[in-house]
Design a protein around this motif. Structure first.
Motif, mmCIF file in Angstrom:
data_model
loop_
_atom_site.group_PDB
_atom_site.id
_atom_site.type_symbol
_atom_site.label_atom_id
_atom_site.label_comp_id
_atom_site.label_asym_id
_atom_site.label_seq_id
_atom_site.Cartn_x
_atom_site.Cartn_y
_atom_site.Cartn_z
ATOM 1 N N GLN A 142 0.855 -1.184 0.000
ATOM 2 C CA GLN A 142 0.000 0.000 0.000
ATOM 3 C C GLN A 142 0.891 1.233 0.000
ATOM 4 O OE1 GLN A 142 -3.040 0.175 2.976
ATOM 5 N NE2 GLN A 142 -3.585 2.293 2.500
ATOM 6 N N LEU A 143 0.602 2.163 -0.895
ATOM 7 C CA LEU A 143 1.343 3.411 -0.961
ATOM 8 C C LEU A 143 0.682 4.413 -0.020
ATOM 9 C CD1 LEU A 143 2.080 3.575 -4.789
ATOM 10 C CD2 LEU A 143 3.423 2.546 -2.955
ATOM 11 N N LEU A 144 1.485 4.959 0.872
ATOM 12 C CA LEU A 144 0.957 5.775 1.964
ATOM 13 C C LEU A 144 1.067 7.276 1.718
ATOM 14 C CD1 LEU A 144 2.639 3.762 4.877
ATOM 15 C CD2 LEU A 144 0.332 3.449 3.949
ATOM 16 N N HIS A 145 2.126 7.652 1.014
ATOM 17 C CA HIS A 145 2.391 9.086 0.838
ATOM 18 C C HIS A 145 3.321 9.268 -0.353
ATOM 19 C CE1 HIS A 145 3.400 13.251 1.784
ATOM 20 N NE2 HIS A 145 4.672 12.933 1.684
ATOM 21 N N ARG A 146 3.037 10.238 -1.193
ATOM 22 C CA ARG A 146 3.896 10.490 -2.345
ATOM 23 C C ARG A 146 4.884 11.602 -2.016
ATOM 24 N NH1 ARG A 146 0.376 11.722 -7.021
ATOM 25 N NH2 ARG A 146 0.297 13.777 -6.094
ATOM 26 N N PHE A 147 6.161 11.310 -2.173
ATOM 27 C CA PHE A 147 7.200 12.312 -1.987
ATOM 28 C C PHE A 147 7.418 13.118 -3.275
ATOM 29 C CE2 PHE A 147 8.551 8.958 1.073
ATOM 30 C CZ PHE A 147 8.441 9.700 2.240
ATOM 31 N N TYR A 148 7.293 12.422 -4.412
ATOM 32 C CA TYR A 148 7.501 13.108 -5.688
ATOM 33 C C TYR A 148 6.760 12.341 -6.789
ATOM 34 C CZ TYR A 148 9.708 15.954 -9.249
ATOM 35 O OH TYR A 148 9.919 16.843 -10.265
ATOM 36 N N GLY A 149 6.283 13.097 -7.777
ATOM 37 C CA GLY A 149 5.568 12.488 -8.896
ATOM 38 C C GLY A 149 4.207 13.126 -9.067
ATOM 39 N N GLY A 150 3.369 12.509 -9.887
ATOM 40 C CA GLY A 150 2.049 13.073 -10.147
ATOM 41 C C GLY A 150 2.185 14.417 -10.849
ATOM 42 N N PRO A 151 1.599 15.489 -10.296
ATOM 43 C CA PRO A 151 1.695 16.803 -10.948
ATOM 44 C C PRO A 151 3.123 17.344 -11.010
ATOM 45 C CG PRO A 151 -0.060 16.765 -9.298
ATOM 46 C CD PRO A 151 0.743 15.520 -9.106
ATOM 47 N N GLU A 152 3.993 16.846 -10.131
ATOM 48 C CA GLU A 152 5.393 17.278 -10.141
ATOM 49 C C GLU A 152 6.153 16.446 -11.173
ATOM 50 O OE1 GLU A 152 6.461 18.529 -5.669
ATOM 51 O OE2 GLU A 152 5.878 16.433 -5.912
ATOM 52 N N GLY A 153 6.444 17.030 -12.295
ATOM 53 C CA GLY A 153 7.034 16.293 -13.391
ATOM 54 C C GLY A 153 8.547 16.198 -13.318
ATOM 55 N N TRP A 154 9.055 15.103 -13.852
ATOM 56 C CA TRP A 154 10.496 14.845 -13.872
ATOM 57 C C TRP A 154 11.248 15.915 -14.657
ATOM 58 C CZ3 TRP A 154 13.202 12.524 -18.294
ATOM 59 C CH2 TRP A 154 14.551 12.220 -18.013
ATOM 60 N N LEU A 155 10.653 16.446 -15.723
ATOM 61 C CA LEU A 155 11.330 17.440 -16.539
ATOM 62 C C LEU A 155 11.591 18.735 -15.790
ATOM 63 C CD1 LEU A 155 9.438 16.936 -19.898
ATOM 64 C CD2 LEU A 155 11.854 16.495 -19.489
ATOM 65 N N GLY A 156 10.837 18.966 -14.723
ATOM 66 C CA GLY A 156 11.071 20.160 -13.924
ATOM 67 C C GLY A 156 12.451 20.185 -13.302
ATOM 68 N N LYS A 157 13.092 19.014 -13.214
ATOM 69 C CA LYS A 157 14.442 18.932 -12.657
ATOM 70 C C LYS A 157 15.520 19.140 -13.708
ATOM 71 C CE LYS A 157 13.028 15.614 -9.091
ATOM 72 N NZ LYS A 157 13.265 14.274 -8.507
#
Length: 334
Positions: A142-157
């Motif tokens: 079960q995934l409990l909490h997202r640290f990164y991903g979803g609306p936060e895109g990889w290209l932003g880095k």
């Protein structure tokens, strides 16, 4: 230019366009062109090439709500070598699966699920999968909490765009509405955007039966609230990235949150989440090649304080990403 494997490698302007779309997937070409300092025709031409040669898709995606999160899981299925492909494709046809990859020599299927109800979740994990021939092991995290991903895109880095360019492209929702949930009457709108995140308002009006002004208003509400976001997906090999892997990480309890937050800042990390199970963090990483993967594991991640154990599963192929089969590698995590 061409790489040694005959994969077209896109240039800096392509990368800027991709990050611009990640910032606002519905931005008019004229606004993107103005920010990037090129003509509208250049942006339109580059966009068409990214679609035909780079697997670019711009799609609307439902954000995972706090209510939904109880049914948000990552499944690891060990299969006999002759069965993994067919099992992955069968899972891809289910509406409650959002991301499916083949890993570990083709004997492991990793699948992200988001069931509408707990009964549906249990039916898959305790009913359907255990009865499926040639699945030898099932692990549900079960995934409990997202640290990164979803609306936060990889290209932003990537740093392809300056801070000023990102600000110029970011939609202005300063006076946006209160948090809004996706309602059943929004389903036609969401379905149309899932097919094409850049669908025109005339196309959305036709799909929903609402007036154009009503569609504009409702879409602004959903995007402003974060209930819906526009995702950009593409084949990262065209940017020179050919190694993708899942990481199953065990962190010391006292360092659990710190490790997850650190992962979110790493350029290689496209997705990272806290998980319940034998591993307490799962992450997806994108590297240029196996040498870069080794360097990341041994130097950056391996030396991160609190990391106790790492299992690496190289991704061989994506079978489904979000809403369609045969997805391409982009954010690859949402």
């Amino acid at each position: 230019m061409e790489s040694s494997t005959s994969v077209t490698v896109f240039d800096d302007l392509d990368l800027q366009l991709l990050q611009a779309l990640e910032t606002d997937g519905r931005a008019p070409f004229s606004r993107i062109a103005s920010v990037l300092g090129v003509s509208d025709q250049t942006i339109a031409r580059r966009y068409r090439r990214l679609r035909t040669e780079g697997g670019l898709r711009v799609i609307g995606v439902r954000e995972i709500s706090v209510r939904d999160q109880d049914n948000w899981r990552m499944l690891r299925l060990r299969c006999t070598p002759d069965a993994s492909e067919s099992i992955a494709r069968a899972l891809a046809r289910r509406p409650d699966t959002t991301w499916i990859v083949l890993c570990s020599g083709g004997t492991e299927v990793v699948c992200m699920t988001l069931a509408r109800t707990r009964d549906e979740d249990h039916e898959l994990i305790f009913g359907k999968l255990p009865r499926t021939p040639r699945i030898t092991d099932i692990r549900a995290h079960q995934l409990l909490h997202r640290f990164y991903g979803g609306p936060e895109g990889w290209l932003g880095k990537s740093g392809a765009l300056s801070v000023e360019q990102v600000a110029a492209l970011t939609p202005d929702y300063a006076e946006g509405p209160a948090p809004t949930a996706i309602a059943p009457e929004d389903d036609p709108l969401v379905a149309a955007l899932k097919s094409d995140g850049r669908a025109t308002f005339a196309e959305l009006q036709k799909a929903t039966g609402r007036s154009e002004s009503a569609v504009r208003r409702r879409l602004d509400q959903l995007l402003a609230s974060g209930a819906l976001f526009v995702d950009v997906q593409f084949d990262a090999e065209h940017l020179g990235y050919g190694m993708f892997a899942l990481l199953w990480i065990t962190a010391a309890p006292a360092s659990f949150d710190t490790v997850g937050r650190a992962l979110a800042t790493h350029p290689e990390v496209a997705f990272a989440a806290a998980a319940a199970g034998p591993y307490n963090i799962v992450a997806t990483i994108v590297c240029r090649d196996s040498t870069a993967l080794y360097t990341y594991l041994s130097e950056r991640l391996g030396k991160l304080e609190g990391v106790q154990h790492i299992e690496t599963s190289p991704i061989l192929r994506r079978v489904k990403q979000l809403s369609y089969e045969e997805g391409r590698t982009g954010r690859g995590t949402s």
